[in-house]
Design an enzyme around this catalytic site. Structure first.
Site, PDB file in Angstrom:
ATOM      1  CD  GLU A  31      -1.598   2.362   1.752  1.00 30.36           C
ATOM      2  OE1 GLU A  31      -1.238   3.236   0.926  1.00 30.36           O
ATOM      3  OE2 GLU A  31      -1.620   2.547   2.971  1.00 30.36           O
ATOM      4  CD  GLU A  50       3.555   9.601   3.137  1.00 30.41           C
ATOM      5  OE1 GLU A  50       3.653  10.010   4.295  1.00 30.41           O
ATOM      6  OE2 GLU A  50       2.947   8.544   2.841  1.00 30.41           O
TER       7      GLU A  50
END
Length: 285
Positions: free
Chosen positions: A19, A28
């Site tokens: 994920e 990110e």
């Protein structure tokens, strides 16, 4: 598990599940690690990554009443705090976007096959075209919008279909079969692909959507029944680039052009048709 693999024996795995998705898909920058793990440990002949594919979309956005997070600062319980907006419009805003505020047909701007993608694919610049329906049947919550903002009224008396206040990003990821093919055809037929969508038309997720709010002076009043057969097109480009000082963050540059109405209108200034607008946003901490 990957830490336990014996590299000397060149051990491989058949599936990697991660994920890694962030806001606007790439925030990110975690997909880089998945690509590294894929190249190092995934079985090249029958391996699979879940999710296997990803797509980013862009929509045109308006906002009414409580959804107008930029207009809010112009009247905070009677106080004009619009100086705050200088910072607000420099950041990509992660928020739940009411699907009624999407005024165009969503446009796919980036697709990725994670089985074959390279790290360099995570920075990109692409064109987009958004079609906006300006017919009366397309207007959503127009009563609330007109009651909420005097700017929807104009001296000419011409009706306004929508006010473009920004753009919104969302993404889908596909859990596909990849190379997990069985010699048993019944097992292949029983495999069901699944899509996880973060678009505002789907059930909410913790990824929400990512709004790119335009400077208020660039908000665009779109006349009713304008464009070609009631369809106005907005052309532009969007660029995703990882920030040099923090690779987790993204620098997003949005460029779009003032559309042609295709009909006489005093709402859109003629001298602005074709004008190019450029705005930079930071997606990150």
């Amino acid at each position: 598990m990957l830490d336990a693999l014996n590299e000397d024996k060149n051990e491989k795995v058949d599936i990697i599940i991660s994920e890694w998705m962030g806001y606007a898909l790439y925030y990110e920058n975690m997909l880089s690690s998945v690509i590294y793990a894929r190249d190092k440990w995934l079985n090249p002949n029958k391996g699979c990554i879940m999710p296997s594919n990803a797509t980013i979309y862009i929509d045109a956005m308006t906002a009414n009443n409580d959804d107008d997070r930029l207009g809010f600062w112009y009247n905070v319980y009677g106080f004009n705090m619009s100086d705050v907006t200088d910072l607000f419009v420099k950041e990509a805003q992660v928020q739940y976007n009411n699907n009624d505020q999407c005024i165009g047909k969503k446009c796919s701007i980036h697709t990725l096959n994670i089985m074959t993608a390279n790290d360099s694919d995570l920075d990109f610049k692409v064109p987009f075209t958004i079609e906006i329906n300006t017919t009366i049947s397309s207007i959503k919550n127009s009563k609330n919008e007109n009651e909420n903002e005097n700017e929807n009224e104009n001296e000419s008396g011409n009706d306004i279909a929508h006010i473009l206040k920004g753009f919104v990003l969302s993404f889908d990821v596909l859990f596909g079969q990849c190379n997990l093919k069985s010699e048993n055809e019944n097992e292949n037929e029983n495999f069901i692909e699944k899509i996880l969508s973060t678009h505002s038309s789907e059930s909410p997720t913790h990824w929400k959507q990512t709004a790119l709010w335009l400077n208020k002076e660039d908000w665009l009043k779109i006349p009713l029944n304008s464009g070609n057969n009631g369809i106005v097109t907005i052309d532009g480009t969007i660029e995703y680039t990882r920030c040099e000082d923090n690779k987790r963050d993204y620098d997003i540059i949005l460029t779009w052009k003032h559309p042609t109405w295709g009909t006489e209108s005093n709402i859109g200034k003629v001298d602005k048709v074709g004008k190019e607008y450029i705005q930079r946003f930071i997606l990150g901490s």
